[in-house]
Structure formats: structure tokens, C-alpha cells
Design an enzyme around this catalytic site. Structure first.
Site, PDB file in Angstrom:
ATOM      1  N   VAL A  94     -29.621 -13.035  21.195  1.00 14.13           N
ATOM      2  CA  VAL A  94     -29.986 -12.325  19.216  1.00 14.13           C
ATOM      3  C   VAL A  94     -29.512 -11.318  19.219  1.00 14.13           C
ATOM      4  CG1 VAL A  94     -32.389 -13.626  18.947  1.00 14.13           C
ATOM      5  CG2 VAL A  94     -32.779 -11.502  20.252  1.00 14.13           C
ATOM      6  N   HIS A 107     -30.668 -18.771  17.666  1.00 12.93           N
ATOM      7  CA  HIS A 107     -32.662 -18.178  17.782  1.00 12.93           C
ATOM      8  C   HIS A 107     -32.356 -17.254  17.041  1.00 12.93           C
ATOM      9  CE1 HIS A 107     -32.406 -21.074  22.141  1.00 12.93           C
ATOM     10  NE2 HIS A 107     -32.874 -21.367  21.380  1.00 12.93           N
ATOM     11  N   SER A 132     -29.721 -20.531  30.912  1.00 12.96           N
ATOM     12  CA  SER A 132     -30.291 -21.370  32.812  1.00 12.96           C
ATOM     13  C   SER A 132     -30.929 -22.743  32.581  1.00 12.96           C
ATOM     14  CB  SER A 132     -31.669 -20.560  32.943  1.00 12.96           C
ATOM     15  OG  SER A 132     -32.587 -20.414  31.732  1.00 12.96           O
TER      16      SER A 132
HETATM   17  C1  BV8 Z   1     -38.880 -26.149  19.240  1.00 11.51           C
HETATM   18  C2  BV8 Z   1     -36.682 -15.618  20.599  1.00 11.51           C
HETATM   19  C3  BV8 Z   1     -39.789 -27.605  17.309  1.00 11.51           C
HETATM   20  C4  BV8 Z   1     -35.413 -14.851  20.303  1.00 11.51           C
HETATM   21  C5  BV8 Z   1     -36.402 -18.249  22.251  1.00 11.51           C
HETATM   22  C6  BV8 Z   1     -44.567 -26.641  26.019  1.00 11.51           C
HETATM   23  C7  BV8 Z   1     -44.917 -26.181  24.558  1.00 11.51           C
HETATM   24  C8  BV8 Z   1     -43.974 -25.977  22.797  1.00 11.51           C
HETATM   25  C9  BV8 Z   1     -42.654 -25.919  23.056  1.00 11.51           C
HETATM   26  C10 BV8 Z   1     -42.446 -26.916  23.990  1.00 11.51           C
HETATM   27  C11 BV8 Z   1     -42.549 -27.483  25.134  1.00 11.51           C
HETATM   28  N1  BV8 Z   1     -42.076 -28.122  25.962  1.00 11.51           N
HETATM   29  C12 BV8 Z   1     -40.730 -27.677  25.883  1.00 11.51           C
HETATM   30  C13 BV8 Z   1     -40.842 -26.952  24.365  1.00 11.51           C
HETATM   31  C14 BV8 Z   1     -39.212 -27.223  23.255  1.00 11.51           C
HETATM   32  C15 BV8 Z   1     -39.464 -25.099  23.244  1.00 11.51           C
HETATM   33  C16 BV8 Z   1     -38.872 -25.091  24.172  1.00 11.51           C
HETATM   34  O1  BV8 Z   1     -37.751 -25.520  25.125  1.00 11.51           O
HETATM   35  N2  BV8 Z   1     -39.672 -24.484  25.370  1.00 11.51           N
HETATM   36  C17 BV8 Z   1     -38.806 -24.304  26.817  1.00 11.51           C
HETATM   37  C18 BV8 Z   1     -39.807 -22.647  27.254  1.00 11.51           C
HETATM   38  C19 BV8 Z   1     -39.647 -25.064  28.082  1.00 11.51           C
HETATM   39  N3  BV8 Z   1     -38.084 -24.868  22.293  1.00 11.51           N
HETATM   40  C20 BV8 Z   1     -38.721 -24.647  21.225  1.00 11.51           C
HETATM   41  O2  BV8 Z   1     -40.301 -23.919  20.805  1.00 11.51           O
HETATM   42  C21 BV8 Z   1     -37.955 -24.333  20.331  1.00 11.51           C
HETATM   43  N4  BV8 Z   1     -38.442 -25.303  18.520  1.00 11.51           N
HETATM   44  O3  BV8 Z   1     -39.135 -27.462  20.041  1.00 11.51           O
HETATM   45  O4  BV8 Z   1     -39.222 -27.100  17.355  1.00 11.51           O
HETATM   46  C22 BV8 Z   1     -39.737 -28.043  16.210  1.00 11.51           C
HETATM   47  C23 BV8 Z   1     -38.826 -29.522  15.063  1.00 11.51           C
HETATM   48  C24 BV8 Z   1     -38.794 -29.757  14.207  1.00 11.51           C
HETATM   49  C25 BV8 Z   1     -40.365 -28.422  13.487  1.00 11.51           C
HETATM   50  C26 BV8 Z   1     -40.818 -27.384  14.497  1.00 11.51           C
HETATM   51  C27 BV8 Z   1     -41.018 -27.170  15.276  1.00 11.51           C
HETATM   52  C28 BV8 Z   1     -37.195 -22.991  20.121  1.00 11.51           C
HETATM   53  C29 BV8 Z   1     -36.670 -22.156  20.815  1.00 11.51           C
HETATM   54  C30 BV8 Z   1     -36.479 -21.302  20.891  1.00 11.51           C
HETATM   55  C31 BV8 Z   1     -36.954 -20.438  21.220  1.00 11.51           C
HETATM   56  N5  BV8 Z   1     -36.728 -18.907  21.343  1.00 11.51           N
HETATM   57  N6  BV8 Z   1     -36.516 -16.895  21.791  1.00 11.51           N
HETATM   58  C32 BV8 Z   1     -35.586 -14.033  21.628  1.00 11.51           C
HETATM   59  O5  BV8 Z   1     -37.053 -13.228  21.711  1.00 11.51           O
HETATM   60  O6  BV8 Z   1     -34.600 -13.664  21.825  1.00 11.51           O
HETATM   61  S1  BV8 Z   1     -35.259 -19.107  23.935  1.00 11.51           S
HETATM   62  C33 BV8 Z   1     -35.469 -17.426  24.847  1.00 11.51           C
HETATM   63  O7  BV8 Z   1     -34.164 -18.578  25.843  1.00 11.51           O
HETATM   64  C34 BV8 Z   1     -33.964 -16.435  24.277  1.00 11.51           C
HETATM   65  O8  BV8 Z   1     -33.982 -17.332  23.012  1.00 11.51           O
HETATM   66  C35 BV8 Z   1     -32.936 -17.855  24.783  1.00 11.51           C
HETATM   67  O9  BV8 Z   1     -31.651 -17.246  24.542  1.00 11.51           O
HETATM   68  C36 BV8 Z   1     -33.367 -18.929  25.751  1.00 11.51           C
HETATM   69  C37 BV8 Z   1     -32.706 -18.976  26.617  1.00 11.51           C
HETATM   70  O10 BV8 Z   1     -32.871 -18.087  27.699  1.00 11.51           O
HETATM   71  P1  BV8 Z   1     -31.528 -18.004  28.429  1.00 11.51           P
HETATM   72  O11 BV8 Z   1     -30.615 -17.485  27.492  1.00 11.51           O
HETATM   73  O12 BV8 Z   1     -30.322 -19.133  28.892  1.00 11.51           O
HETATM   74  O13 BV8 Z   1     -31.866 -16.483  29.542  1.00 11.51           O
HETATM   75  P2  BV8 Z   1     -32.730 -17.286  31.756  1.00 11.51           P
HETATM   76  O14 BV8 Z   1     -32.897 -15.403  31.040  1.00 11.51           O
HETATM   77  O15 BV8 Z   1     -33.552 -18.187  31.136  1.00 11.51           O
HETATM   78  O16 BV8 Z   1     -31.325 -17.157  31.903  1.00 11.51           O
HETATM   79  C38 BV8 Z   1     -29.547 -16.429  32.217  1.00 11.51           C
HETATM   80  C39 BV8 Z   1     -29.259 -17.029  32.709  1.00 11.51           C
HETATM   81  O17 BV8 Z   1     -28.205 -16.039  33.212  1.00 11.51           O
HETATM   82  C40 BV8 Z   1     -29.278 -17.890  34.164  1.00 11.51           C
HETATM   83  O18 BV8 Z   1     -29.272 -18.967  34.193  1.00 11.51           O
HETATM   84  C41 BV8 Z   1     -28.857 -16.024  35.703  1.00 11.51           C
HETATM   85  O19 BV8 Z   1     -28.381 -17.166  36.385  1.00 11.51           O
HETATM   86  C42 BV8 Z   1     -27.991 -16.533  34.970  1.00 11.51           C
HETATM   87  N7  BV8 Z   1     -27.323 -14.678  34.618  1.00 11.51           N
HETATM   88  C43 BV8 Z   1     -27.729 -13.856  35.800  1.00 11.51           C
HETATM   89  N8  BV8 Z   1     -27.111 -12.852  35.015  1.00 11.51           N
HETATM   90  C44 BV8 Z   1     -25.787 -13.491  34.750  1.00 11.51           C
HETATM   91  C45 BV8 Z   1     -25.860 -14.683  34.713  1.00 11.51           C
HETATM   92  N9  BV8 Z   1     -24.752 -14.868  34.141  1.00 11.51           N
HETATM   93  C46 BV8 Z   1     -23.823 -14.924  33.815  1.00 11.51           C
HETATM   94  N10 BV8 Z   1     -22.801 -13.838  34.650  1.00 11.51           N
HETATM   95  C47 BV8 Z   1     -24.683 -12.553  34.728  1.00 11.51           C
HETATM   96  N11 BV8 Z   1     -24.036 -11.762  35.178  1.00 11.51           N
END
Ligand code: BV8
Length: 237
Positions: free
Chosen positions: A93, A109, A182
Site C-alpha cells: 500500500v 489491496h 509469502s
Molecule cells: C476476500 C491490507 C472475499 C492492507 C491486506 C478465513 C477467514 C476470513 C478470510 C479468509 C480466511 N481464509 C482465507 C481468507 C481470505 C483472506 C485471506 O487470504 N486471509 C489469509 C490471512 C489466510 N483474504 C481476504 O479476506 C481478501 N478478501 O477474500 O474477500 C469476498 C469476496 C466477495 C465479497 C466479499 C468478500 C482480502 C485480502 C486483503 C487483506 N488486506 N492488507 C494493509 O494493511 O497493508 S493483506 C496483507 O497481507 C497485506 O496487504 C500484504 O500485502 C498481504 C500479503 O503479505 P505479504 O506482502 O506477502 O507480506 P508477508 O509479511 O506475509 O511476507 C513478506 C515476504 O517477504 C516473505 O516471504 C519474506 O520472506 C519476504 N522478504 C522479507 N525480506 C525480504 C523479502 N523478500 C525480498 N527481499 C527482502 N529483503
């Protein structure tokens, strides 16, 4: 839109590409979710329960994002536009891709620099239009319909309006690059499955996430700031 003749490079980025700029990722041990539960700060329920906490969570991240700079990975992706039609699909974001010079960035997002009405998701404003200090959104700041202004962010449980557009980009990719995610959050993580099996895919991340078996997948197990420039040099070479 597709540049004639130029190959489409589609890039899916996550918090990891901004890590070396100084922005915390989500799921690291000292990550963003370490101090808060997802449902308290990034869900409609959390917003309903304690809007001030949610506004503060995003105000702090907005302020931080304005203080940091793009890193070598962001700049390398912008440079790639010299020879390719580069479409960035980011889960981030922050606006570091734009500030590094990328011209096609899709924020799945939402964006910190954008705020919207709680009553009508199409009533969107730039934070600079409504905030007195350029980063703070406060309780009591209302939209023209009289509803509280909220972050223009897709929270958990909210639909992802730009997913269809992103899916079409993935289906038309000639090369698909994943940097710093991730692949935990859906539907974003599912984009990989829309990339044709014949198309080369590459993942750059110091901890390559667990993946379903994919054809034509290469992995660079290293940080974005070294892996992305190296790959870009090869692609431009
Ligand atoms: C939807 C907001 C349906 C912005 C975000 C159970 C209950 C409820 C929902 C669900 C459920 N199970 C599944 C779901 C669906 C849910 C979901 O996926 N949940 C997950 C937790 C299981 N998804 C949703 O709810 C989505 N909506 O499904 O709606 C629907 C349909 C119709 C009508 C109504 C509803 C909405 C998903 C969006 C949520 N918003 N954030 C903000 O606050 O920032 S998500 C949040 O996680 C961020 O946006 C972020 O982008 C996203 C993913 O995280 P990553 O970017 O991957 O970051 P992370 O820390 O995880 O990983 C970092 C990576 O970088 C690692 O791999 C690491 O190794 C690497 N790294 C570290 N250092 C470095 C590096 N890489 C390179 N260089 C480095 N130096």
C-alpha cells in the site's frame, strides 16, 4: 494496455520488496502483525469496534512510508520498462514503485495515500486533500455524504475489486516475476495459477514460500535489492 511487440513482464510484489527500504513486513517475527491482531486493525469488524485504533495504525504506516525511499529493487523494475511492457501488481500500500518510476502499478489491496468514504467506496480522495499534515486522517473527518473517511485499503473479508484486472494481466504475461511475498493472502496469491504453464516464472525471496508444483519455475533465494537488479540486468542484457 499492451505495447505492440514489447514482451509483457508481469510482477507480483509483496511487503518483502519494501523491507530494505525500512518498511516492516507482516509475518516476520517483528512484523506489523506482531503488535496487532489482523482482525483488530485490518477488518471491517475492527473498524466498527475501534475506528480510532484503525486510523492510528494506518496513520503511523502512512507517515513511515512517506519518510522512506525506494530501494534498488524498485528502481530496477522501473528500468525494465526500457525494453518491456512492465505491469506491476502489488499487494503493498506504499507508493515506492511509483516513486522509483514504474508507470503501470496496480494496488490490489489499496493505497496509504488514498482515503475514501465509508458509505460509498467510489468516493475517493488523496490524503493531501483532507489531512492537515499530509499523513494523518482523524476521527470526525467526514466524506461529503457525512460518513467517516476511512483508509482506502482492502481489509480482510472485503472483496478485491481489482483482482479481475490482475488476473487478465497474469494470463497475458510472457514472463511472471514474484518478489517478496509469502503468498499467504488470497486471492492475490492465486494469481500464479493463472499464468500459462508454458510461461517462465521466477520468485525472488530470501525464504522462498511453500508453493504448489508449478511448471517453468525458477527461484532466487536472496533479498530483493540484490536479486531483482541481477535478474533485470540479465533481461536487459
Ligand atoms: C476476500 C491490507 C472475499 C492492507 C491486506 C478465513 C477467514 C476470513 C478470510 C479468509 C480466511 N481464509 C482465507 C481468507 C481470505 C483472506 C485471506 O487470504 N486471509 C489469509 C490471512 C489466510 N483474504 C481476504 O479476506 C481478501 N478478501 O477474500 O474477500 C469476498 C469476496 C466477495 C465479497 C466479499 C468478500 C482480502 C485480502 C486483503 C487483506 N488486506 N492488507 C494493509 O494493511 O497493508 S493483506 C496483507 O497481507 C497485506 O496487504 C500484504 O500485502 C498481504 C500479503 O503479505 P505479504 O506482502 O506477502 O507480506 P508477508 O509479511 O506475509 O511476507 C513478506 C515476504 O517477504 C516473505 O516471504 C519474506 O520472506 C519476504 N522478504 C522479507 N525480506 C525480504 C523479502 N523478500 C525480498 N527481499 C527482502 N529483503
Amino acid at each position: 494496455m499492451k505495447n505492440t511487440g514489447m514482451k509483457n513482464i508481469v510482477v507480483l510484489t509483496g511487503a518483502g520488496i519494501s523491507a530494505e527500504s525500512g518498511i516492516q513486513t507482516f509475518r516476520a517475527s517483528d512484523g506489523l502483525w506482531e503488535n496487532h491482531r489482523l482482525e483488530d486493525v485490518a477488518s471491517p469488524l475492527g473498524w466498527k469496534k475501534d475506528p480510532a485504533l484503525v486510523l492510528e495504525f494506518y496513520n503511523q504506516r502512512r507517515k513511515k512510508a512517506q519518510e522512506v525511499q525506494p530501494n534498488a529493487a524498485h528502481f530496477a523494475l522501473a528500468q525494465l520498462e526500457e525494453k518491456f511492457n512492465v505491469q506491476i501488481i502489488t499487494q503493498n500500500v506504499d507508493d515506492l514503485h511509483e516513486r522509483a518510476g514504474s508507470s503501470q502499478v496496480l494496488h490490489l489491496h489499496g493505497e496509504l495515500n488514498s482515503v475514501r468514504s465509508s458509505a460509498d467506496e467510489n468516493l475517493v480522495f488523496n490524503i493531501s486533500e483532507v489531512s492537515k499534515n499530509g499523513w494523518e486522517l482523524e476521527l470526525g473527518q467526514l466524506c461529503p455524504l457525512g460518513s467517516q473517511l476511512r483508509p482506502d485499503i482492502v481489509w480482510f473479508g472485503e472483496r478485491v475489486p481489482k483482482f479481475e484486472q490482475a488476473k487478465i494481466m497474469a494470463q497475458n504475461a510472457d514472463f511472471f516475476l514474484v518478489v517478496g511475498t509469502s503468498l499467504v493472502v488470497y486471492p492475490a496469491a492465486g494469481l500464479l495459477e493463472y499464468v500459462p504453464s508454458s510461461v517462465s516464472k521466477c520468485i525472488i525471496d530470501p525464504n522462498i514460500p511453500v508453493l504448489p508444483a508449478l511448471y517453468n519455475l525458477h527461484t532466487l533465494e536472496e533479498p530483493a535489492s540484490s536479486g531483482v537488479p541481477r535478474l533485470v540486468a540479465k533481461l536487459l542484457g
